[in-house]
Design a protein around this motif. Structure first.
Motif, PDB file in Angstrom:
ATOM      1  N   UNK A 135       4.436 -18.997 -19.060  1.00 56.60           N
ATOM      2  CA  UNK A 135       4.304 -17.673 -18.455  1.00 56.60           C
ATOM      3  C   UNK A 135       3.886 -17.822 -16.997  1.00 56.60           C
ATOM      4  N   UNK A 136       4.559 -17.075 -16.122  1.00 53.66           N
ATOM      5  CA  UNK A 136       4.118 -17.009 -14.727  1.00 53.66           C
ATOM      6  C   UNK A 136       3.308 -15.740 -14.519  1.00 53.66           C
ATOM      7  N   UNK A 137       2.037 -15.902 -14.178  1.00 52.53           N
ATOM      8  CA  UNK A 137       1.204 -14.767 -13.796  1.00 52.53           C
ATOM      9  C   UNK A 137       1.199 -14.676 -12.275  1.00 52.53           C
ATOM     10  N   UNK A 138       1.697 -13.571 -11.758  1.00 54.90           N
ATOM     11  CA  UNK A 138       1.805 -13.419 -10.304  1.00 54.90           C
ATOM     12  C   UNK A 138       0.745 -12.430  -9.809  1.00 54.90           C
ATOM     13  N   UNK A 139      -0.053 -12.814  -8.823  1.00 56.20           N
ATOM     14  CA  UNK A 139      -1.060 -11.889  -8.287  1.00 56.20           C
ATOM     15  C   UNK A 139      -0.411 -10.650  -7.684  1.00 56.20           C
ATOM     16  N   UNK A 140      -1.082  -9.528  -7.851  1.00 56.71           N
ATOM     17  CA  UNK A 140      -0.616  -8.257  -7.303  1.00 56.71           C
ATOM     18  C   UNK A 140      -1.617  -7.804  -6.249  1.00 56.71           C
ATOM     19  N   UNK A 141      -1.128  -7.442  -5.076  1.00 54.32           N
ATOM     20  CA  UNK A 141      -1.997  -6.923  -4.023  1.00 54.32           C
ATOM     21  C   UNK A 141      -1.254  -5.845  -3.250  1.00 54.32           C
ATOM     22  N   UNK A 142      -1.878  -4.699  -3.015  1.00 50.72           N
ATOM     23  CA  UNK A 142      -3.215  -4.340  -3.484  1.00 50.72           C
ATOM     24  C   UNK A 142      -3.266  -4.234  -5.002  1.00 50.72           C
ATOM     25  N   UNK A 143      -4.493  -4.304  -5.534  1.00 51.38           N
ATOM     26  CA  UNK A 143      -4.632  -4.118  -6.976  1.00 51.38           C
ATOM     27  C   UNK A 143      -4.079  -2.753  -7.375  1.00 51.38           C
ATOM     28  N   UNK A 144      -4.514  -1.735  -6.638  1.00 50.17           N
ATOM     29  CA  UNK A 144      -4.095  -0.348  -6.893  1.00 50.17           C
ATOM     30  C   UNK A 144      -4.010   0.368  -5.551  1.00 50.17           C
ATOM     31  N   UNK A 145      -3.025   1.239  -5.418  1.00 54.45           N
ATOM     32  CA  UNK A 145      -3.059   2.230  -4.349  1.00 54.45           C
ATOM     33  C   UNK A 145      -3.550   3.530  -4.985  1.00 54.45           C
ATOM     34  N   UNK A 146      -4.639   4.026  -4.476  1.00 56.31           N
ATOM     35  CA  UNK A 146      -5.214   5.265  -4.997  1.00 56.31           C
ATOM     36  C   UNK A 146      -4.828   6.397  -4.048  1.00 56.31           C
ATOM     37  N   UNK A 147      -4.171   7.399  -4.604  1.00 54.97           N
ATOM     38  CA  UNK A 147      -3.729   8.539  -3.805  1.00 54.97           C
ATOM     39  C   UNK A 147      -4.525   9.763  -4.208  1.00 54.97           C
ATOM     40  N   UNK A 148      -5.259  10.303  -3.258  1.00 54.59           N
ATOM     41  CA  UNK A 148      -6.030  11.515  -3.519  1.00 54.59           C
ATOM     42  C   UNK A 148      -5.104  12.735  -3.469  1.00 54.59           C
ATOM     43  N   UNK A 149      -5.612  13.838  -3.986  1.00 53.72           N
ATOM     44  CA  UNK A 149      -4.777  15.038  -4.095  1.00 53.72           C
ATOM     45  C   UNK A 149      -4.325  15.549  -2.726  1.00 53.72           C
ATOM     46  N   UNK A 150      -5.110  15.276  -1.683  1.00 51.08           N
ATOM     47  CA  UNK A 150      -4.730  15.752  -0.345  1.00 51.08           C
ATOM     48  C   UNK A 150      -3.758  14.818   0.352  1.00 51.08           C
ATOM     49  N   UNK A 151      -3.326  13.758  -0.330  1.00 54.11           N
ATOM     50  CA  UNK A 151      -2.347  12.838   0.233  1.00 54.11           C
ATOM     51  C   UNK A 151      -2.943  11.594   0.859  1.00 54.11           C
ATOM     52  N   UNK A 152      -4.250  11.560   1.106  1.00 50.56           N
ATOM     53  CA  UNK A 152      -4.884  10.367   1.662  1.00 50.56           C
ATOM     54  C   UNK A 152      -4.826   9.242   0.622  1.00 50.56           C
ATOM     55  N   UNK A 153      -4.676   7.996   1.094  1.00 53.50           N
ATOM     56  CA  UNK A 153      -4.581   6.865   0.176  1.00 53.50           C
ATOM     57  C   UNK A 153      -5.650   5.825   0.482  1.00 53.50           C
ATOM     58  N   UNK A 154      -5.936   5.017  -0.525  1.00 55.05           N
ATOM     59  CA  UNK A 154      -6.906   3.922  -0.406  1.00 55.05           C
ATOM     60  C   UNK A 154      -6.326   2.732  -1.151  1.00 55.05           C
TER      61      UNK A 154
END
Length: 512
Positions: free
Chosen positions: A95-114
């Protein structure tokens, strides 16, 4: 892998004299348990009621698309690596485990992201942009997360908690870490920005918990991710399942599909085997259930053998939320969408109250959008994207008629995605399927359709959860989300690790 017919035909001719262990269910907890038992000298038979292994981690394939049905995030790869080493192999061989970056993109309701990632300096820069006054508080929270990880995961995660004394011994640690607080309560002590509080407290939702009631021991997840990263199994999470099945077969064990268990046989107070739904009986020296813990006790064990986990206790317990999951493929690619996106709705606490306490299907929602083709394009035809979008919803005690509500709910989610991240979605969809709480109850045998078993609150953690070694029945053991330490891939793999402590060596039975 065999179906049940082939299994019966091979059983009569097998001359393997090793003590026999039956594992009910082939989720990650059950497969990991089988590997560990095989390494300790047991002849292992894994019984899976569905037509393919994996349980919640099964795979849907349709119209050229591959969809992981359940877990998509690997956060503790060393737990898989340990299983492969037990079989004299390396995880990377299969199995190849490939790192993911960013871990998560968090999108707030007003459209701003983190963009949430594992680099400490990058995270501090992002925190300073989102909430300039909270950088020191963020550092303090991550220090707490590491301390909680060192105690809660490294020291206590593999402790069986078979005795109340085990719980008493860790009380000083729990008090020192203030694990009587909720995850959100602990986060709120450190940072003031409401948006940053959401960023740092959403993790319990990945294991079925409400951030406002889940014990703050789950703050450890933030450091676990920083330390080991977030990974994706190339080919889909199903490649891990396939690799684990091969390990079991290499040990001389069997994974048998289309083999539904009707009941666990109990003789002289001990598990003695299982009866299949067609009436066949398979004897064994031990039984390990990877089925939902509430369903194991409520449906597979006759009431007269249950002193602690009575029907009344099971019904009065608190259960996790369920999930609505929509899998879909598009005839175009959305290259700006990350592998993991969390779309937060207009309400945070209010929505969670509706899901966990009021148990109503709210008009708004928060979503997790999975785009695996961002990392592995082979999961869809050329030029296409594979997705699933997941919405936490109440379990079936809510009384929602999902046969009526499923399609309107899907349509509302599709409209929202089209208006935000996936423009033109309706015209791009070429394949689609849904999973509702009814599927968790009927297909996956989850009590009340709860997707993660018992809710992870302090009074249902450690000693208070169904024990890995049954309190009522000798030679019966439990692994998976519904037992200690809990849900999520690290939790269910660790539950199998605990068997090394509580299950006797195979020689104990061989010498009888």
């Amino acid at each position: 892998m065999l179906d049940v017919t082939g299994f019966r035909g091979s059983l009569a001719s097998r001359q393997d004299r090793r003590p026999h262990a039956i594992v009910i269910g082939s989720g990650f907890g059950g497969l990991a348990a089988a590997i560990r038992l095989g390494a300790r000298g047991y002849r292992v038979t894994v019984l899976e009621r569905l037509d393919a292994p994996g349980g919640r981690a099964s795979v849907h394939r349709q119209d050229g698309f591959t969809f992981d049905a359940g877990p998509t995030i690997v956060t503790a790869p060393f737990l898989f690596e340990e299983l492969w080493r037990l079989c004299g192999r390396n995880l990377s061989d299969d199995v190849e485990l490939r790192p993911v970056s960013p871990f998560y993109r968090i999108r707030f309701h007003d459209g701003e992201t983190f963009d949430y990632c594992g680099d400490p300096q990058a995270m501090e820069r992002k925190v300073s942009q989102l909430a300039p006054g909270d950088v020191e508080g963020y550092r303090a929270f991550m220090a707490l997360s590491e301390a909680t990880y060192r105690t809660g995961f490294e020291r206590l995660g593999h402790v069986p908690f078979g005795s109340v004394l085990d719980m008493i011994r860790i009380l000083p640690d729990l008090l020192r870490l203030q694990c009587f607080r909720s995850v959100h309560g602990e986060v709120a002590r450190h940072v003031q920005s409401e948006k940053l509080r959401q960023v740092l407290s959403f993790h319990p939702l990945l294991i079925g918990g409400n951030p406002f009631s889940a014990t703050s021991v789950y703050c450890l997840i933030a450091f676990l991710e920083r330390a080991y990263g977030v990974h994706f199994a190339m080919g889909g999470t199903g490649t891990l399942v396939t690799g684990m099945v091969r390990l079991i077969e290499g040990q001389g064990g069997r994974v048998v599909c289309n083999a539904a268990v009707r009941r666990i046989a109990v003789e002289n107070g001990a598990a003695a085997g299982v009866e299949l739904e067609d009436g066949d009986f398979l004897p064994s020296d031990i039984v390990v259930s990877n089925a939902d813990s509430a369903s194991t006790y409520r449906h597979l064990i006759d009431p007269q053998f249950r002193r602690r986990w009575t029907d009344r206790k099971i019904e009065r317990a608190r259960y996790s939320m369920s999930l609505f999951v929509w899998y879909f493929g598009t005839n175009r690619q959305y290259r700006d969408v990350q592998h993991h996106t969390i779309l937060l709705g207009p309400r945070y606490r209010g929505l969670l109250t509706d899901i966990f306490q009021r148990k109503i299907l709210a008009d708004d929602f928060s979503l997790y959008l999975h785009r695996p083709t961002a990392t592995d394009p082979s999961l869809a035809p050329d030029g296409c994207d594979a997705f699933y979008v997941l919405s936490p919803v109440p379990h079936l005690e809510a009384g929602i008629d999902w046969q009526v509500q499923a399609e309107p709910y899907r349509a509302r989610i599709a409209q929202y995605l089209s208006q935000t991240l996936l423009p033109g979605l309706d015209d791009a969809i070429v394949t689609s399927r849904m999973t509702t709480p009814l599927d968790f109850e009927n297909r996956l045998s989850s009590f009340r359709g709860a997707a993660f078993g018992l809710e992870p609150v302090l009074t249902q953690s450690a000693w208070f959860r169904p024990h890995n070694k049954s309190e009522d029945i000798a030679n019966l053991y439990l692994v998976g989300a519904g037992t200690h330490p809990g849900a999520g891939l690290p939790g269910v793999l660790t539950s199998a690790r605990i068997l090394d402590t509580v299950v006797p060596d195979a020689m104990v039975f061989a010498e009888r």
